[in-house]
Design a protein around this motif. Structure first.
Motif, PDB file in Angstrom:
ATOM      1  N   GLY A  87       0.783  -1.229   0.000  1.00  0.00           N
ATOM      2  CA  GLY A  87       0.000   0.000   0.000  1.00  0.00           C
ATOM      3  C   GLY A  87       0.811   1.273   0.000  1.00  0.00           C
ATOM      4  O   GLY A  87       0.252   2.371  -0.113  1.00  0.00           O
ATOM      5  N   ASP A  88       2.131   1.183   0.179  1.00  0.00           N
ATOM      6  CA  ASP A  88       3.060   2.316   0.063  1.00  0.00           C
ATOM      7  C   ASP A  88       2.690   3.541   0.897  1.00  0.00           C
ATOM      8  O   ASP A  88       2.797   4.678   0.415  1.00  0.00           O
ATOM      9  CB  ASP A  88       3.190   2.740  -1.403  1.00  0.00           C
ATOM     10  N   PRO A  89       2.280   3.399   2.160  1.00  0.00           N
ATOM     11  CA  PRO A  89       1.922   4.596   2.932  1.00  0.00           C
ATOM     12  C   PRO A  89       3.113   5.526   3.140  1.00  0.00           C
ATOM     13  O   PRO A  89       4.193   5.097   3.546  1.00  0.00           O
ATOM     14  CB  PRO A  89       1.439   4.014   4.271  1.00  0.00           C
ATOM     15  N   GLY A  90       2.901   6.813   2.820  1.00  0.00           N
ATOM     16  CA  GLY A  90       3.922   7.832   3.017  1.00  0.00           C
ATOM     17  C   GLY A  90       5.025   7.848   1.986  1.00  0.00           C
ATOM     18  O   GLY A  90       5.999   8.593   2.134  1.00  0.00           O
ATOM     19  N   TYR A  91       4.882   7.071   0.918  1.00  0.00           N
ATOM     20  CA  TYR A  91       5.983   6.912  -0.034  1.00  0.00           C
ATOM     21  C   TYR A  91       6.324   8.209  -0.768  1.00  0.00           C
ATOM     22  O   TYR A  91       7.490   8.617  -0.815  1.00  0.00           O
ATOM     23  CB  TYR A  91       5.632   5.813  -1.027  1.00  0.00           C
ATOM     24  N   MET A  92       5.354   8.858  -1.356  1.00  0.00           N
ATOM     25  CA  MET A  92       5.645  10.056  -2.145  1.00  0.00           C
ATOM     26  C   MET A  92       6.217  11.160  -1.267  1.00  0.00           C
ATOM     27  O   MET A  92       7.164  11.861  -1.652  1.00  0.00           O
ATOM     28  CB  MET A  92       4.377  10.536  -2.855  1.00  0.00           C
ATOM     29  N   GLU A  93       5.679  11.321  -0.074  1.00  0.00           N
ATOM     30  CA  GLU A  93       6.167  12.345   0.845  1.00  0.00           C
ATOM     31  C   GLU A  93       7.577  12.004   1.338  1.00  0.00           C
ATOM     32  O   GLU A  93       8.419  12.906   1.517  1.00  0.00           O
ATOM     33  CB  GLU A  93       5.209  12.482   2.020  1.00  0.00           C
ATOM     34  N   SER A  94       7.850  10.714   1.522  1.00  0.00           N
ATOM     35  CA  SER A  94       9.191  10.296   1.921  1.00  0.00           C
ATOM     36  C   SER A  94      10.211  10.606   0.832  1.00  0.00           C
ATOM     37  O   SER A  94      11.353  10.998   1.123  1.00  0.00           O
ATOM     38  CB  SER A  94       9.206   8.793   2.226  1.00  0.00           C
ATOM     39  N   ARG A  95       9.827  10.440  -0.411  1.00  0.00           N
ATOM     40  CA  ARG A  95      10.729  10.784  -1.519  1.00  0.00           C
ATOM     41  C   ARG A  95      11.032  12.277  -1.541  1.00  0.00           C
ATOM     42  O   ARG A  95      12.161  12.678  -1.837  1.00  0.00           O
ATOM     43  CB  ARG A  95      10.116  10.353  -2.847  1.00  0.00           C
ATOM     44  N   GLU A  96      10.032  13.071  -1.247  1.00  0.00           N
ATOM     45  CA  GLU A  96      10.248  14.514  -1.191  1.00  0.00           C
ATOM     46  C   GLU A  96      11.260  14.869  -0.108  1.00  0.00           C
ATOM     47  O   GLU A  96      12.162  15.703  -0.324  1.00  0.00           O
ATOM     48  CB  GLU A  96       8.930  15.225  -0.927  1.00  0.00           C
ATOM     49  N   ILE A  97      11.132  14.241   1.059  1.00  0.00           N
ATOM     50  CA  ILE A  97      12.083  14.482   2.147  1.00  0.00           C
ATOM     51  C   ILE A  97      13.482  14.026   1.744  1.00  0.00           C
ATOM     52  O   ILE A  97      14.469  14.759   1.877  1.00  0.00           O
ATOM     53  CB  ILE A  97      11.632  13.747   3.421  1.00  0.00           C
ATOM     54  N   ALA A  98      13.594  12.799   1.247  1.00  0.00           N
ATOM     55  CA  ALA A  98      14.904  12.217   0.959  1.00  0.00           C
ATOM     56  C   ALA A  98      15.594  12.893  -0.212  1.00  0.00           C
ATOM     57  O   ALA A  98      16.835  12.899  -0.283  1.00  0.00           O
ATOM     58  CB  ALA A  98      14.750  10.725   0.678  1.00  0.00           C
ATOM     59  N   ARG A  99      14.831  13.478  -1.116  1.00  0.00           N
ATOM     60  CA  ARG A  99      15.417  14.188  -2.245  1.00  0.00           C
ATOM     61  C   ARG A  99      16.343  15.297  -1.763  1.00  0.00           C
ATOM     62  O   ARG A  99      17.382  15.574  -2.383  1.00  0.00           O
ATOM     63  CB  ARG A  99      14.294  14.747  -3.133  1.00  0.00           C
ATOM     64  N   GLN A 100      16.016  15.936  -0.653  1.00  0.00           N
ATOM     65  CA  GLN A 100      16.855  17.011  -0.119  1.00  0.00           C
ATOM     66  C   GLN A 100      18.239  16.496   0.274  1.00  0.00           C
ATOM     67  O   GLN A 100      19.206  17.259   0.325  1.00  0.00           O
ATOM     68  CB  GLN A 100      16.183  17.637   1.093  1.00  0.00           C
ATOM     69  N   TYR A 101      18.322  15.201   0.559  1.00  0.00           N
ATOM     70  CA  TYR A 101      19.586  14.581   0.980  1.00  0.00           C
ATOM     71  C   TYR A 101      20.211  13.737  -0.130  1.00  0.00           C
ATOM     72  O   TYR A 101      21.245  13.109   0.098  1.00  0.00           O
ATOM     73  CB  TYR A 101      19.339  13.702   2.209  1.00  0.00           C
ATOM     74  N   ARG A 102      19.573  13.712  -1.294  1.00  0.00           N
ATOM     75  CA  ARG A 102      20.028  12.918  -2.438  1.00  0.00           C
ATOM     76  C   ARG A 102      20.077  11.434  -2.105  1.00  0.00           C
ATOM     77  O   ARG A 102      20.997  10.714  -2.488  1.00  0.00           O
ATOM     78  CB  ARG A 102      21.392  13.409  -2.940  1.00  0.00           C
ATOM     79  N   ILE A 103      19.055  10.968  -1.385  1.00  0.00           N
ATOM     80  CA  ILE A 103      18.957   9.567  -0.975  1.00  0.00           C
ATOM     81  C   ILE A 103      17.716   8.951  -1.615  1.00  0.00           C
ATOM     82  O   ILE A 103      16.616   9.480  -1.449  1.00  0.00           O
ATOM     83  CB  ILE A 103      18.889   9.448   0.559  1.00  0.00           C
ATOM     84  N   PRO A 104      17.861   7.847  -2.340  1.00  0.00           N
ATOM     85  CA  PRO A 104      16.681   7.208  -2.926  1.00  0.00           C
ATOM     86  C   PRO A 104      15.831   6.506  -1.869  1.00  0.00           C
ATOM     87  O   PRO A 104      16.343   5.977  -0.879  1.00  0.00           O
ATOM     88  CB  PRO A 104      17.269   6.196  -3.908  1.00  0.00           C
ATOM     89  N   VAL A 105      14.528   6.518  -2.106  1.00  0.00           N
ATOM     90  CA  VAL A 105      13.555   5.800  -1.285  1.00  0.00           C
ATOM     91  C   VAL A 105      12.769   4.884  -2.209  1.00  0.00           C
ATOM     92  O   VAL A 105      12.354   5.296  -3.298  1.00  0.00           O
ATOM     93  CB  VAL A 105      12.594   6.768  -0.566  1.00  0.00           C
ATOM     94  N   THR A 106      12.563   3.651  -1.776  1.00  0.00           N
ATOM     95  CA  THR A 106      11.764   2.720  -2.567  1.00  0.00           C
ATOM     96  C   THR A 106      10.657   2.125  -1.713  1.00  0.00           C
ATOM     97  O   THR A 106      10.712   2.165  -0.481  1.00  0.00           O
ATOM     98  CB  THR A 106      12.621   1.582  -3.156  1.00  0.00           C
TER      99      THR A 106
END
Length: 283
Positions: free
Chosen positions: A98-117
């Motif tokens: 169900g990927d809860p919080g996935y898109m928002e987590s990518r937004e956060i991690a983008r600031q650190y240049r860290i991929p989220v899957t």
């Protein structure tokens, strides 16, 4: 030291003493991961930690509704931010269907240049590498609609042949004994079959024969245990189609992104004040 330094984050944890636990929420990290023996080979070359997931605030039972998905997704975000800011990890893997919080987590991690899957997103994209159409074998009506939402959000409507429901819902206080999935899992692992696995075979065959699917995806993490059994059953009756499982897919996609040295696009996930901005967005 491995080049892969991952944090795996479970979707949520339940308070001690609940009646609806489907995995351990304390103890060694290996015991807190669904189907660890299936995942073990994929984690062998990774230095990995596990966050058990934020304590659930929607109730002391598994996620079954969109309200609960939003709640656990929101509770995940501080964990993602903390992990990225720590400097310890070069990828974050969100476990659970169900990927809860996935898109928002990518937004956060983008600031650190860290991929989220995450599970569903990774499965759908891998399915696109393997065939033309995939079908999702999922557990219940309400969970089906979360997966439906993700298919639309991830722009996979042309690739998703169908969502097929085996109707084995997660337990809740209103329905505490509604065909418990963990009992079905234990029966299948011991004997090779169960009512839930049988239903998954029936719906997978229907997805192939009636809906045009050439790849099968499992929707809920509580059903991920079926992957090797369902794959075997389909092959035995002549259907040589891939059956994907979310945790392994998310781990492998995280490895790929680390190897490629990429994370989310800054245009898809812009910061608060991007250096460049677009006058127009088109569809």
């Amino acid at each position: 030291m491995s080049k892969y330094r991952f944090l795996l984050i479970n979707a949520f944890s339940l308070a001690p003493g609940n009646d609806f636990a489907m995995r351990s929420y304390t103890g060694p990290k290996e015991t807190q991961v669904y189907n660890y023996e299936d995942l073990k080979p994929f984690l062998a070359d990774i230095d990995w930690d596990l966050n058990p997931g934020a304590r659930a605030t929607h109730g002391n039972f598994p996620v079954t509704t969109k309200e609960a998905f939003m709640s656990v997704g929101n509770n995940r975000l501080p964990l993602v931010r903390e992990a990225c800011a720590s400097g310890k990890y070069n990828a974050v893997v969100l476990l659970g269907g169900g990927d809860p919080g996935y898109m928002e987590s990518r937004e956060i991690a983008r600031q650190y240049r860290i991929p989220v899957t995450s599970s569903a997103h990774a499965q759908m994209h891998i399915a696109g590498l393997l065939g033309n159409k995939f079908s999702i074998i999922d557990i219940s009506e309400s969970h089906n609609m979360q997966m439906y939402h993700l298919v639309v959000q991830y722009r996979m409507t042309d690739r998703c042949a169908s969502i097929r429901n085996v109707n084995f819902p997660l337990p809740t206080p209103n329905h505490p004994n509604d065909r418990p999935i963990n009992v079905e899992r234990d029966r299948a692992l011991q004997s090779g079959t169960s009512d839930m696995l049988d239903a998954a075979v029936v719906e997978s065959v229907a997805a192939i024969e009636e809906d045009g699917a050439d790849t099968i995806i499992l929707g809920c993490s509580a059903a991920f245990w079926m992957q090797p059994l369902l794959q075997k059953r389909l092959q035995e009756i002549g259907w040589d189609v891939p059956v994907l499982e979310g945790a392994r897919a998310a781990i492998q996609v995280a490895k790929m992104l680390v190897d490629l040295g990429v994370d989310a696009s800054a245009l898809a996930f812009p910061g608060e004040r991007p250096a460049k901005w677009r006058r127009r967005k088109v569809f």
